[in-house]
Design a protein around this motif. Structure first.
Motif, short mmCIF file in Angstrom:
data_model
loop_
_atom_site.label_atom_id
_atom_site.label_comp_id
_atom_site.label_asym_id
_atom_site.label_seq_id
_atom_site.Cartn_x
_atom_site.Cartn_y
_atom_site.Cartn_z
N VAL A 69 5.99 34.72 28.17
CA VAL A 69 6.27 35.11 29.56
C VAL A 69 5.15 35.98 30.11
N PHE A 70 4.68 36.94 29.32
CA PHE A 70 3.61 37.83 29.78
C PHE A 70 2.35 37.06 30.12
N VAL A 73 2.66 34.72 33.19
CA VAL A 73 2.60 35.45 34.46
C VAL A 73 1.16 35.85 34.77
N GLY A 76 -0.68 32.72 35.74
CA GLY A 76 -0.20 32.22 37.03
C GLY A 76 -0.75 33.02 38.19
N LEU A 77 -0.71 34.35 38.07
CA LEU A 77 -1.25 35.20 39.13
C LEU A 77 -2.76 35.01 39.27
N SER A 173 -7.51 32.96 33.91
CA SER A 173 -6.32 32.11 33.95
C SER A 173 -6.29 31.13 32.78
N TYR A 177 -3.47 30.95 29.86
CA TYR A 177 -2.68 29.74 29.65
C TYR A 177 -2.75 29.28 28.19
N CYS A 199 6.55 26.04 33.58
CA CYS A 199 6.99 27.44 33.76
C CYS A 199 6.05 28.19 34.70
N VAL A 200 4.76 28.01 34.51
CA VAL A 200 3.78 28.69 35.36
C VAL A 200 3.87 28.19 36.79
N PHE A 203 6.89 29.64 38.49
CA PHE A 203 6.67 31.05 38.83
C PHE A 203 5.76 31.17 40.04
N GLN A 204 4.68 30.38 40.08
CA GLN A 204 3.74 30.45 41.19
C GLN A 204 4.40 30.04 42.50
N TYR A 207 6.66 32.96 43.57
CA TYR A 207 5.84 34.11 43.97
C TYR A 207 5.25 33.92 45.37
#
Length: 300
Positions: A69-70, A73, A76-77, A173, A177, A199-200, A203-204, A207
């Motif tokens: 998860v970390f 994220v 993704g950011l 990134s 990944y 998942c990414v 999340f993106q 967000y």
């Protein structure tokens, strides 16, 4: 011909197509909207990809963990802001130059590895980095008088800094990944990569939706109305990503990344044939030097 070769070429073509479509959308959408469509319209396709691998192919779903998860994220950011910088860059310079700047990623990764991790750089790698930097400088002064002063100033120009920052954040990134995918206890690398992708992307999407709701709600409406073009961006982006992951399960990453630089050839074709942009001699020379520097790094 080995299977990874056409898959890599197809992935590079789709990545270039995605960037070209995003550049086109930049005229009707803001930078955030043109960046969002890559994730928002790509998420359903990524989800379908995982479901096919699970139910049709029979691969089991890996269990998620906090480490995954970390890093998902973080990656993704990083990809969101790298994409935003790249799309914004298209408004400053032409399509070929904007893409070439983002291709400094492997050279930056080599330097970061030396500075942060203490990794030793071979002489060939140092020469490749220098060649790539010269290429960036040539692109920056391609529309001005060619002097030593302009060449030195080019490295710190606004356009160059944004372009190289985009490449650097894309590098962060990619590392995130890979770390996230390797943290999963999946049946094989293909399924781990697919789950990471969905998942990414999910999340993106969430967000950027929240971001646009807070900053510019009207942009969401414009994104929805552009669904025909936007859905093509999402399709090209996700299928291209799946292609990269698949090629890297069949062949070493260095070879895949080296062949993947054929994207610059597609970029020149799109710039001249589709966008009717004029590319001068120095820009061509600069892009070729960047390509030579990248190939030097990934092949060493």
């Amino acid at each position: 011909m080995e299977l990874w070769i056409p898959i890599t070429i197809a992935a590079a073509f789709l990545q270039n197509l995605r960037s070209a479509l995003q550049r086109h959308l930049r005229s009707s959408l803001g930078t955030r909207g043109a960046s969002f469509v890559r994730f928002g319209y790509g998420f359903p396709i990524a989800l379908l990809y995982v479901l096919i691998l699970h139910f049709a192919v029979g691969y089991s779903l890996p269990a998620l963990n906090t480490g995954f998860v970390f890093w998902a994220v973080v990656g993704g950011l990083a990809q969101i802001y790298a994409t935003i910088m790249l799309v914004y860059l298209f408004s400053l310079r032409n399509f070929t130059v904007g893409t070439a700047y983002s291709k400094t990623e492997p050279m930056q990764a080599a330097v970061f590895g030396w500075i942060i991790l203490g990794e030793t750089l071979k002489l060939g790698a140092v020469l490749a980095i220098i060649i790539g930097v010269i290429g960036v400088m040539l692109i920056s002064v391609a529309r001005t008088k060619l002097t030593i002063g302009n060449l030195l100033a080019a490295l710190f120009s606004r356009t160059a800094l944004i372009g190289m920052a985009s490449g650097g954040v894309f590098g962060i990134s990619a590392v995130a990944y890979r770390t996230a995918s390797l943290s999963l206890d999946g049946p094989n690398p293909l399924m781990q990569a697919a789950v990471t992708l969905v998942c990414v992307t999910g999340f993106q999407t969430l967000y950027m939706l929240i971001w646009m709701l807070l900053i510019d709600r009207a942009e969401i409406g414009r994104v929805a109305r552009s669904w025909r073009s936007s859905s093509l961006v999402g399709l090209a982006g996700v299928v291209g990503s799946a292609g990269w992951f698949t090629a890297m399960t069949l062949q070493q990453v260095a070879y895949v990344r080296a062949l993947g630089q054929i994207e610059l050839v597609f970029t020149f074709m799109a710039s001249v044939l589709v966008f009717k942009e004029r590319v001068n001699t120095l820009e061509v020379a600069g892009c070729l030097l960047i390509l030579a520097g990248i190939l030097g790094i990934v092949m060493l």
